[in-house]
Design a protein around this motif. Sequence first.
Motif, PDB file in Angstrom:
ATOM      1  N   ASN A 190       0.825  -1.203   0.000  1.00 55.46           N
ATOM      2  CA  ASN A 190       0.000   0.000   0.000  1.00 55.46           C
ATOM      3  C   ASN A 190       0.860   1.254   0.000  1.00 55.46           C
ATOM      4  O   ASN A 190       2.016   1.230   0.406  1.00 55.46           O
ATOM      5  CB  ASN A 190      -0.925  -0.020   1.213  1.00 55.46           C
ATOM      6  CG  ASN A 190      -1.676  -1.331   1.308  1.00 55.46           C
ATOM      7  OD1 ASN A 190      -2.184  -1.835   0.322  1.00 55.46           O
ATOM      8  ND2 ASN A 190      -1.700  -1.914   2.494  1.00 55.46           N
ATOM      9  N   LEU A 191       0.275   2.363  -0.426  1.00 57.78           N
ATOM     10  CA  LEU A 191       1.026   3.600  -0.580  1.00 57.78           C
ATOM     11  C   LEU A 191       0.231   4.765  -0.011  1.00 57.78           C
ATOM     12  O   LEU A 191      -0.967   4.892  -0.274  1.00 57.78           O
ATOM     13  CB  LEU A 191       1.300   3.837  -2.068  1.00 57.78           C
ATOM     14  CG  LEU A 191       2.114   5.038  -2.470  1.00 57.78           C
ATOM     15  CD1 LEU A 191       3.567   4.869  -2.025  1.00 57.78           C
ATOM     16  CD2 LEU A 191       2.051   5.235  -3.976  1.00 57.78           C
ATOM     17  N   VAL A 192       0.896   5.606   0.784  1.00 61.51           N
ATOM     18  CA  VAL A 192       0.298   6.867   1.221  1.00 61.51           C
ATOM     19  C   VAL A 192       1.203   7.979   0.713  1.00 61.51           C
ATOM     20  O   VAL A 192       2.427   7.893   0.806  1.00 61.51           O
ATOM     21  CB  VAL A 192       0.081   6.943   2.751  1.00 61.51           C
ATOM     22  CG1 VAL A 192       1.357   6.838   3.526  1.00 61.51           C
ATOM     23  CG2 VAL A 192      -0.646   8.224   3.137  1.00 61.51           C
ATOM     24  N   THR A 193       0.587   9.004   0.131  1.00 60.25           N
ATOM     25  CA  THR A 193       1.306  10.125  -0.446  1.00 60.25           C
ATOM     26  C   THR A 193       0.828  11.407   0.223  1.00 60.25           C
ATOM     27  O   THR A 193      -0.377  11.645   0.319  1.00 60.25           O
ATOM     28  CB  THR A 193       1.043  10.218  -1.957  1.00 60.25           C
ATOM     29  OG1 THR A 193       1.388   8.972  -2.571  1.00 60.25           O
ATOM     30  CG2 THR A 193       1.852  11.338  -2.596  1.00 60.25           C
ATOM     31  N   ILE A 194       1.778  12.217   0.687  1.00 58.66           N
ATOM     32  CA  ILE A 194       1.481  13.510   1.301  1.00 58.66           C
ATOM     33  C   ILE A 194       1.974  14.580   0.330  1.00 58.66           C
ATOM     34  O   ILE A 194       3.148  14.571  -0.049  1.00 58.66           O
ATOM     35  CB  ILE A 194       2.201  13.660   2.648  1.00 58.66           C
ATOM     36  CG1 ILE A 194       2.013  12.416   3.481  1.00 58.66           C
ATOM     37  CG2 ILE A 194       1.841  14.975   3.306  1.00 58.66           C
ATOM     38  CD1 ILE A 194       1.243  12.488   4.704  1.00 58.66           C
ATOM     39  N   GLU A 234      -2.458  17.591   1.022  1.00 58.66           N
ATOM     40  CA  GLU A 234      -3.380  16.545   0.578  1.00 58.66           C
ATOM     41  C   GLU A 234      -2.790  15.208   0.988  1.00 58.66           C
ATOM     42  O   GLU A 234      -1.575  15.021   0.943  1.00 58.66           O
ATOM     43  CB  GLU A 234      -3.543  16.574  -0.926  1.00 58.66           C
ATOM     44  CG  GLU A 234      -4.257  17.785  -1.458  1.00 58.66           C
ATOM     45  CD  GLU A 234      -4.424  17.711  -2.964  1.00 58.66           C
ATOM     46  OE1 GLU A 234      -4.552  16.593  -3.510  1.00 58.66           O
ATOM     47  OE2 GLU A 234      -4.402  18.777  -3.570  1.00 58.66           O
ATOM     48  N   VAL A 235      -3.637  14.259   1.358  1.00 60.05           N
ATOM     49  CA  VAL A 235      -3.204  12.916   1.719  1.00 60.05           C
ATOM     50  C   VAL A 235      -3.945  11.936   0.823  1.00 60.05           C
ATOM     51  O   VAL A 235      -5.179  11.953   0.759  1.00 60.05           O
ATOM     52  CB  VAL A 235      -3.496  12.613   3.204  1.00 60.05           C
ATOM     53  CG1 VAL A 235      -3.084  11.188   3.549  1.00 60.05           C
ATOM     54  CG2 VAL A 235      -2.797  13.623   4.109  1.00 60.05           C
ATOM     55  N   ALA A 246      -4.513   3.470   9.929  1.00 60.94           N
ATOM     56  CA  ALA A 246      -5.171   3.552  11.224  1.00 60.94           C
ATOM     57  C   ALA A 246      -5.537   4.993  11.590  1.00 60.94           C
ATOM     58  O   ALA A 246      -6.586   5.240  12.167  1.00 60.94           O
ATOM     59  CB  ALA A 246      -4.268   2.956  12.311  1.00 60.94           C
ATOM     60  N   ASN A 247      -4.655   5.952  11.243  1.00 57.73           N
ATOM     61  CA  ASN A 247      -4.904   7.336  11.627  1.00 57.73           C
ATOM     62  C   ASN A 247      -4.096   8.281  10.749  1.00 57.73           C
ATOM     63  O   ASN A 247      -2.959   7.984  10.392  1.00 57.73           O
ATOM     64  CB  ASN A 247      -4.514   7.543  13.097  1.00 57.73           C
ATOM     65  CG  ASN A 247      -4.917   8.905  13.606  1.00 57.73           C
ATOM     66  OD1 ASN A 247      -5.947   9.443  13.239  1.00 57.73           O
ATOM     67  ND2 ASN A 247      -4.084   9.475  14.450  1.00 57.73           N
ATOM     68  N   VAL A 248      -4.678   9.419  10.419  1.00 60.01           N
ATOM     69  CA  VAL A 248      -3.989  10.495   9.724  1.00 60.01           C
ATOM     70  C   VAL A 248      -4.335  11.780  10.463  1.00 60.01           C
ATOM     71  O   VAL A 248      -5.519  12.071  10.683  1.00 60.01           O
ATOM     72  CB  VAL A 248      -4.448  10.618   8.251  1.00 60.01           C
ATOM     73  CG1 VAL A 248      -3.786  11.823   7.592  1.00 60.01           C
ATOM     74  CG2 VAL A 248      -4.159   9.359   7.476  1.00 60.01           C
ATOM     75  N   HIS A 249      -3.309  12.528  10.849  1.00 61.33           N
ATOM     76  CA  HIS A 249      -3.525  13.819  11.516  1.00 61.33           C
ATOM     77  C   HIS A 249      -2.632  14.836  10.826  1.00 61.33           C
ATOM     78  O   HIS A 249      -1.412  14.681  10.810  1.00 61.33           O
ATOM     79  CB  HIS A 249      -3.188  13.717  13.005  1.00 61.33           C
ATOM     80  CG  HIS A 249      -3.538  14.941  13.764  1.00 61.33           C
ATOM     81  ND1 HIS A 249      -2.591  15.725  14.362  1.00 61.33           N
ATOM     82  CD2 HIS A 249      -4.729  15.530  14.015  1.00 61.33           C
ATOM     83  CE1 HIS A 249      -3.180  16.747  14.951  1.00 61.33           C
ATOM     84  NE2 HIS A 249      -4.483  16.653  14.750  1.00 61.33           N
ATOM     85  N   VAL A 250      -3.247  15.865  10.236  1.00 58.90           N
ATOM     86  CA  VAL A 250      -2.512  16.878   9.497  1.00 58.90           C
ATOM     87  C   VAL A 250      -2.965  18.251   9.983  1.00 58.90           C
ATOM     88  O   VAL A 250      -4.166  18.517  10.086  1.00 58.90           O
ATOM     89  CB  VAL A 250      -2.768  16.751   7.974  1.00 58.90           C
ATOM     90  CG1 VAL A 250      -1.949  17.760   7.199  1.00 58.90           C
ATOM     91  CG2 VAL A 250      -2.452  15.343   7.489  1.00 58.90           C
TER      92      VAL A 250
END
Length: 109
Positions: free
Chosen positions: A21-25, A99-100, A79-83
């Motif tokens: 999986n991939l998360v991009t900020i 953007e996430v 599980a969690n994203v906080h920006v």
Amino acid sequence: MSRNTSVQNATGGSDPDRLPNLVTIVGRGIPSNFEIAVDGEIEMIADDPVSEGTVVSGGAAEGTIEVGVQRFRFSGQMANVHVVDWNGTEMSESASTPEVHVDYGVATR
């Protein structure tokens, strides 16, 4: 074209089968802080991870971004994203926060 290398955990490199999986900020030009947590493993993909100033430990990553892109491969589920932006305003209340994007089951690019 830049070369991507991964911040490696003790278990090895960023294998798409192990970390599918991939998360991009994506920064929007305003200094911002982010924290992401997954219920598996996470590794940062970067040319020079030290210069990014991002801390990756276990299933969590936290750092800052102003412009550009930071990417992480991970296993499990997000599980969690906080920006928050430069003055602490959270993502839902500020158009300036990064953007996430979260993608499951993607191959290495």
